[in-house]
Design a protein around this motif. Sequence first.
Motif, PDB file in Angstrom:
ATOM      1  N   LYS A 108       0.803  -0.867  -0.073  1.00 49.31           N
ATOM      2  CA  LYS A 108       0.085  -0.014  -0.086  1.00 49.31           C
ATOM      3  C   LYS A 108       0.720   1.429  -0.120  1.00 49.31           C
ATOM      4  CE  LYS A 108      -3.920  -2.198   2.224  1.00 49.31           C
ATOM      5  NZ  LYS A 108      -4.609  -2.506   3.522  1.00 49.31           N
ATOM      6  N   GLU A 109       1.818   1.356   0.691  1.00 48.59           N
ATOM      7  CA  GLU A 109       2.917   2.429   0.819  1.00 48.59           C
ATOM      8  C   GLU A 109       3.741   2.494  -0.499  1.00 48.59           C
ATOM      9  OE1 GLU A 109       2.899   4.832   3.269  1.00 48.59           O
ATOM     10  OE2 GLU A 109       1.030   3.556   4.091  1.00 48.59           O
ATOM     11  N   LEU A 110       3.902   1.459  -1.038  1.00 50.72           N
ATOM     12  CA  LEU A 110       4.626   1.353  -2.204  1.00 50.72           C
ATOM     13  C   LEU A 110       3.676   2.238  -3.313  1.00 50.72           C
ATOM     14  CD1 LEU A 110       6.695  -1.922  -2.481  1.00 50.72           C
ATOM     15  CD2 LEU A 110       7.468   0.581  -2.493  1.00 50.72           C
ATOM     16  N   GLU A 111       2.460   1.747  -3.532  1.00 53.49           N
ATOM     17  CA  GLU A 111       1.639   2.265  -4.490  1.00 53.49           C
ATOM     18  C   GLU A 111       1.272   3.781  -4.118  1.00 53.49           C
ATOM     19  OE1 GLU A 111      -2.105   0.432  -3.855  1.00 53.49           O
ATOM     20  OE2 GLU A 111      -1.611  -1.637  -4.641  1.00 53.49           O
ATOM     21  N   LYS A 112       1.452   4.431  -2.941  1.00 50.65           N
ATOM     22  CA  LYS A 112       1.442   5.808  -2.770  1.00 50.65           C
ATOM     23  C   LYS A 112       2.935   6.475  -3.039  1.00 50.65           C
ATOM     24  CE  LYS A 112      -1.371   5.204   1.513  1.00 50.65           C
ATOM     25  NZ  LYS A 112      -1.357   5.376   2.803  1.00 50.65           N
ATOM     26  N   GLY A 113       3.899   5.686  -3.365  1.00 52.33           N
ATOM     27  CA  GLY A 113       5.237   6.120  -3.707  1.00 52.33           C
ATOM     28  C   GLY A 113       6.129   6.111  -2.414  1.00 52.33           C
ATOM     29  N   ASP A 114       5.946   5.678  -1.412  1.00 56.36           N
ATOM     30  CA  ASP A 114       6.562   5.817  -0.541  1.00 56.36           C
ATOM     31  C   ASP A 114       7.270   4.211  -0.093  1.00 56.36           C
ATOM     32  OD1 ASP A 114       8.078   5.807   2.026  1.00 56.36           O
ATOM     33  OD2 ASP A 114       6.225   6.124   3.506  1.00 56.36           O
ATOM     34  N   GLN A 115       8.695   4.381  -0.403  1.00 51.48           N
ATOM     35  CA  GLN A 115       9.637   3.144  -0.280  1.00 51.48           C
ATOM     36  C   GLN A 115       9.914   2.754   0.906  1.00 51.48           C
ATOM     37  OE1 GLN A 115      12.581   2.891  -3.203  1.00 51.48           O
ATOM     38  NE2 GLN A 115      10.996   3.032  -5.042  1.00 51.48           N
TER      39      GLN A 115
END
Length: 180
Positions: A53-60
């Motif tokens: 979910k965080e990766l989808e938001k651009g947060d790695q």
Amino acid sequence: MHNKVKRNVIQFRLNDDEMAAFVDVKNALHSPNNAEAIRTMIADERLVNIAAKELEKGDQSVAQFLAKAWTEIGRSNLAKAVLGLHNKEGTNAVQQIGQNFEQIQSQLSGLLWSVTNLTNNVNQIAHVANLAKQEDPADTDTWNWIINSLQQILPAVQEVNSTAQLIEQFIKGDNKRSGS
């Protein structure tokens, strides 16, 4: 058996191939028993979902943290999977993250050592200044020594400040100066 635990029992049958796959997973998880393996898989799935979910938001950051943690406990395949790294490019990215982390750790260790030494030096100077103030406030030699000592520490303070700024730039991603 305790009522709540008895009420939450899960039983299922596996064919031979599924059982062999489960045993492989259980061993990879270093789980002492089947129940612990299933609990670990549930926890891992929750963490992978959060990271996704965080990766989808651009947060790695969550994925990178989990990858580092899983790699440290010998589960690098899960670390690669959570970052979606199935090719050489992705693996190289994970290795670069590890190298960057090690470089930051090294720089921070050096910075901590410098700050500790500065703190000791400043404490010694403060002790002499307090003694001079109490015992002989007019002793110019002592005050000159204090001033000279503070002037000698100033370049080290500036170096620590500069190193801290470089580390901050490196963490923010501007690591071109460090040769990365």
